[in-house]
Design a protein around this motif. Sequence first.
Motif, PDB file in Angstrom:
ATOM      1  N   VAL A 198     -20.341  44.702  70.472  1.00  0.00           N
ATOM      2  CA  VAL A 198     -20.357  46.093  70.940  1.00  0.00           C
ATOM      3  C   VAL A 198     -21.291  46.992  70.125  1.00  0.00           C
ATOM      4  O   VAL A 198     -21.320  48.200  70.317  1.00  0.00           O
ATOM      5  N   LEU A 199     -22.047  46.372  69.218  1.00  0.00           N
ATOM      6  CA  LEU A 199     -22.901  47.187  68.343  1.00  0.00           C
ATOM      7  C   LEU A 199     -24.199  47.624  69.022  1.00  0.00           C
ATOM      8  O   LEU A 199     -24.841  46.835  69.712  1.00  0.00           O
ATOM      9  N   GLU A 200     -24.564  48.882  68.817  1.00  0.00           N
ATOM     10  CA  GLU A 200     -25.871  49.396  69.229  1.00  0.00           C
ATOM     11  C   GLU A 200     -26.443  50.125  68.021  1.00  0.00           C
ATOM     12  O   GLU A 200     -25.705  50.767  67.279  1.00  0.00           O
ATOM     13  N   ARG A 201     -27.760  50.034  67.830  1.00  0.00           N
ATOM     14  CA  ARG A 201     -28.405  50.753  66.729  1.00  0.00           C
ATOM     15  C   ARG A 201     -29.356  51.789  67.301  1.00  0.00           C
ATOM     16  O   ARG A 201     -30.079  51.504  68.246  1.00  0.00           O
ATOM     17  N   ILE A 202     -29.351  52.979  66.708  1.00  0.00           N
ATOM     18  CA  ILE A 202     -30.257  54.036  67.149  1.00  0.00           C
ATOM     19  C   ILE A 202     -31.009  54.561  65.933  1.00  0.00           C
ATOM     20  O   ILE A 202     -30.402  54.783  64.880  1.00  0.00           O
ATOM     21  N   ASP A 203     -32.307  54.778  66.083  1.00  0.00           N
ATOM     22  CA  ASP A 203     -33.071  55.436  65.027  1.00  0.00           C
ATOM     23  C   ASP A 203     -32.679  56.915  65.075  1.00  0.00           C
ATOM     24  O   ASP A 203     -32.987  57.597  66.047  1.00  0.00           O
ATOM     25  N   ALA A 204     -31.991  57.388  64.055  1.00  0.00           N
ATOM     26  CA  ALA A 204     -31.469  58.757  64.081  1.00  0.00           C
ATOM     27  C   ALA A 204     -32.261  59.696  63.169  1.00  0.00           C
ATOM     28  O   ALA A 204     -31.745  60.715  62.715  1.00  0.00           O
ATOM     29  N   MET A 205     -33.532  59.357  62.906  1.00  0.00           N
ATOM     30  CA  MET A 205     -34.381  60.241  62.107  1.00  0.00           C
ATOM     31  C   MET A 205     -35.138  61.236  62.994  1.00  0.00           C
ATOM     32  O   MET A 205     -35.701  62.196  62.494  1.00  0.00           O
ATOM     33  N   GLY A 206     -35.170  61.014  64.293  1.00  0.00           N
ATOM     34  CA  GLY A 206     -35.966  61.851  65.194  1.00  0.00           C
ATOM     35  C   GLY A 206     -35.252  63.131  65.608  1.00  0.00           C
ATOM     36  O   GLY A 206     -34.209  63.481  65.056  1.00  0.00           O
ATOM     37  N   PRO A 207     -35.827  63.854  66.593  1.00  0.00           N
ATOM     38  CA  PRO A 207     -35.222  65.103  67.056  1.00  0.00           C
ATOM     39  C   PRO A 207     -33.840  64.884  67.699  1.00  0.00           C
ATOM     40  O   PRO A 207     -33.597  63.830  68.302  1.00  0.00           O
ATOM     41  N   ILE A 208     -32.985  65.884  67.564  1.00  0.00           N
ATOM     42  CA  ILE A 208     -31.604  65.808  68.049  1.00  0.00           C
ATOM     43  C   ILE A 208     -31.543  65.419  69.530  1.00  0.00           C
ATOM     44  O   ILE A 208     -30.735  64.572  69.923  1.00  0.00           O
ATOM     45  N   ASP A 209     -32.419  66.010  70.344  1.00  0.00           N
ATOM     46  CA  ASP A 209     -32.363  65.742  71.782  1.00  0.00           C
ATOM     47  C   ASP A 209     -32.751  64.307  72.124  1.00  0.00           C
ATOM     48  O   ASP A 209     -32.241  63.730  73.077  1.00  0.00           O
ATOM     49  N   GLN A 210     -33.684  63.758  71.325  1.00  0.00           N
ATOM     50  CA  GLN A 210     -34.105  62.371  71.565  1.00  0.00           C
ATOM     51  C   GLN A 210     -32.952  61.410  71.255  1.00  0.00           C
ATOM     52  O   GLN A 210     -32.701  60.456  71.985  1.00  0.00           O
ATOM     53  N   ILE A 211     -32.229  61.687  70.167  1.00  0.00           N
ATOM     54  CA  ILE A 211     -31.098  60.854  69.788  1.00  0.00           C
ATOM     55  C   ILE A 211     -29.992  60.988  70.846  1.00  0.00           C
ATOM     56  O   ILE A 211     -29.368  60.005  71.252  1.00  0.00           O
ATOM     57  N   ALA A 212     -29.799  62.218  71.316  1.00  0.00           N
ATOM     58  CA  ALA A 212     -28.781  62.447  72.357  1.00  0.00           C
ATOM     59  C   ALA A 212     -29.125  61.657  73.616  1.00  0.00           C
ATOM     60  O   ALA A 212     -28.247  61.088  74.267  1.00  0.00           O
ATOM     61  N   GLY A 213     -30.428  61.598  73.942  1.00  0.00           N
ATOM     62  CA  GLY A 213     -30.861  60.846  75.113  1.00  0.00           C
ATOM     63  C   GLY A 213     -30.535  59.364  74.962  1.00  0.00           C
ATOM     64  O   GLY A 213     -30.009  58.726  75.884  1.00  0.00           O
ATOM     65  N   ALA A 214     -30.836  58.809  73.789  1.00  0.00           N
ATOM     66  CA  ALA A 214     -30.579  57.390  73.545  1.00  0.00           C
ATOM     67  C   ALA A 214     -29.075  57.097  73.612  1.00  0.00           C
ATOM     68  O   ALA A 214     -28.636  56.104  74.194  1.00  0.00           O
ATOM     69  N   LEU A 215     -28.279  58.000  73.039  1.00  0.00           N
ATOM     70  CA  LEU A 215     -26.821  57.808  73.064  1.00  0.00           C
ATOM     71  C   LEU A 215     -26.279  57.911  74.489  1.00  0.00           C
ATOM     72  O   LEU A 215     -25.408  57.131  74.892  1.00  0.00           O
ATOM     73  N   GLY A 216     -26.806  58.878  75.233  1.00  0.00           N
ATOM     74  CA  GLY A 216     -26.366  59.066  76.614  1.00  0.00           C
ATOM     75  C   GLY A 216     -26.608  57.805  77.442  1.00  0.00           C
ATOM     76  O   GLY A 216     -25.763  57.407  78.238  1.00  0.00           O
ATOM     77  N   GLN A 217     -27.756  57.156  77.202  1.00  0.00           N
ATOM     78  CA  GLN A 217     -28.059  55.915  77.929  1.00  0.00           C
ATOM     79  C   GLN A 217     -27.069  54.813  77.599  1.00  0.00           C
ATOM     80  O   GLN A 217     -26.633  54.071  78.473  1.00  0.00           O
ATOM     81  N   ILE A 218     -26.723  54.735  76.325  1.00  0.00           N
ATOM     82  CA  ILE A 218     -25.772  53.699  75.902  1.00  0.00           C
ATOM     83  C   ILE A 218     -24.409  53.943  76.547  1.00  0.00           C
ATOM     84  O   ILE A 218     -23.795  53.036  77.097  1.00  0.00           O
ATOM     85  N   VAL A 219     -23.951  55.191  76.486  1.00  0.00           N
ATOM     86  CA  VAL A 219     -22.635  55.500  77.059  1.00  0.00           C
ATOM     87  C   VAL A 219     -22.651  55.234  78.566  1.00  0.00           C
ATOM     88  O   VAL A 219     -21.736  54.611  79.107  1.00  0.00           O
ATOM     89  N   GLY A 220     -23.716  55.684  79.227  1.00  0.00           N
ATOM     90  CA  GLY A 220     -23.833  55.461  80.667  1.00  0.00           C
ATOM     91  C   GLY A 220     -23.799  53.977  81.007  1.00  0.00           C
ATOM     92  O   GLY A 220     -23.041  53.545  81.877  1.00  0.00           O
ATOM     93  N   ALA A 221     -24.591  53.182  80.276  1.00  0.00           N
ATOM     94  CA  ALA A 221     -24.694  51.747  80.585  1.00  0.00           C
ATOM     95  C   ALA A 221     -23.396  51.009  80.263  1.00  0.00           C
ATOM     96  O   ALA A 221     -22.944  50.172  81.016  1.00  0.00           O
ATOM     97  N   ARG A 222     -22.793  51.364  79.124  1.00  0.00           N
ATOM     98  CA  ARG A 222     -21.593  50.626  78.696  1.00  0.00           C
ATOM     99  C   ARG A 222     -20.334  51.035  79.454  1.00  0.00           C
ATOM    100  O   ARG A 222     -19.365  50.288  79.494  1.00  0.00           O
ATOM    101  N   SER A 223     -20.313  52.235  80.017  1.00  0.00           N
ATOM    102  CA  SER A 223     -19.086  52.606  80.755  1.00  0.00           C
ATOM    103  C   SER A 223     -19.222  52.302  82.241  1.00  0.00           C
ATOM    104  O   SER A 223     -18.294  52.516  82.998  1.00  0.00           O
ATOM    105  N   ALA A 224     -20.392  51.808  82.651  1.00  0.00           N
ATOM    106  CA  ALA A 224     -20.578  51.529  84.089  1.00  0.00           C
ATOM    107  C   ALA A 224     -19.715  50.362  84.535  1.00  0.00           C
ATOM    108  O   ALA A 224     -19.354  49.522  83.750  1.00  0.00           O
TER     109      ALA A 224
END
Length: 224
Positions: A198-224
Motif C-alpha cells: 500500500v506504499l506510495e512515495r511522493i516528492d514533497a519538496m515542490g509547490p503545495i498544489d503539485q503535491i496535492a495533485g499527486a496525492l489526489g491522484q493516488i486517493v482517486g486511483a486507490r479508492s476506485a
Amino acid sequence: MTETQPAVLILLGPPGAGKGTQARMLEDRFGLVQLSTGDLLRAAVAAGTPAGLAAKSVMEAGGLVSDEIVLAILKDRMADPDVARGVILDGFPRTDGQAAALDALLEGAGQKVTAAVSLEVDDAAMIERVSGRFTCATCGEGYHDHFKQPRRDGVCDKCDGTAFKRRADDTAETARARLSAYHAQTAPLIAHYDAKGVLERIDAMGPIDQIAGALGQIVGARSA
Ligand code: ADP
Ligand code: ZN
C-alpha cells in the motif's frame, strides 16, 4: 455487490513535510476526516487532562509521547461517527507498536489501509519550514513566513480571521529532535507498508498544489 470501504489514508513524513496542509486539502476535496494525533495531543494538553499532563513535557522536548497515551486518544477519536466517512491519519502511526495496533484495530472492523503515502523531503529544508510556520487561530489554516503568507496581510485566506498562532515546539532546536525521532522510529514504517503493498512515495519538496495533485491522484486511483 461489494460495499466500498471508507478510505484509510496514512500520511508519513518528517515534521514539516506538509502532512497537515495536505490532509486539510484532502478533507475539502474528498470529504475525508483529518485525524492528527498532534492536534489531539495539543487539545489534551490545553484541556489539562491526565494524558495531556503526561504528554506536555515530552512534546516540548520534541520526543514521542508513549504509545499507550497516543493509542487511547486515537481510539477515542476513531469512535466518533464522522470518522465513518473515511480518515486521513496525519502523524499516526509513528512507531512499530502504533502500526501494529492500527492493523489490529482495522482488522477488527473489517477495514484495511487504503494507502500509506511517504512525503519525501530533505532534512535541512524541514528545519526551515518548521521554524517559520504559523496557523490561523480560528480555522487552523497553515501559513509560513517565507513560503505561504496570507494573501491579505494579517487576514486568513480561508475564514478572514485575524489571530494567528505558533506552536511552542516549532523552534529550530526542537525541530531537530523531532526529525531524529522520525528517522529512528517512524521512517522504518515505510518498509512495513511497502510489504503490505500500500506504499506510495511522493516528492514533497515542490509547490503545495503539485503535491496535492499527486496525492489526489493516488486517493482517486486507490479508492476506485
Ligand atoms: P510534527 O509532525 O510536525 O512533529 P505533530 O503535530 O504531528 O507535528 O506532533 C507534535 C508532537 O506531538 C510530536 O513531536 C510528538 O511529541 C507528539 N505526537 C504526535 N503524534 C504522535 C504519535 N503518533 N506518537 C507519539 N507522539 C506523537
Ligand atoms: Zn482561518
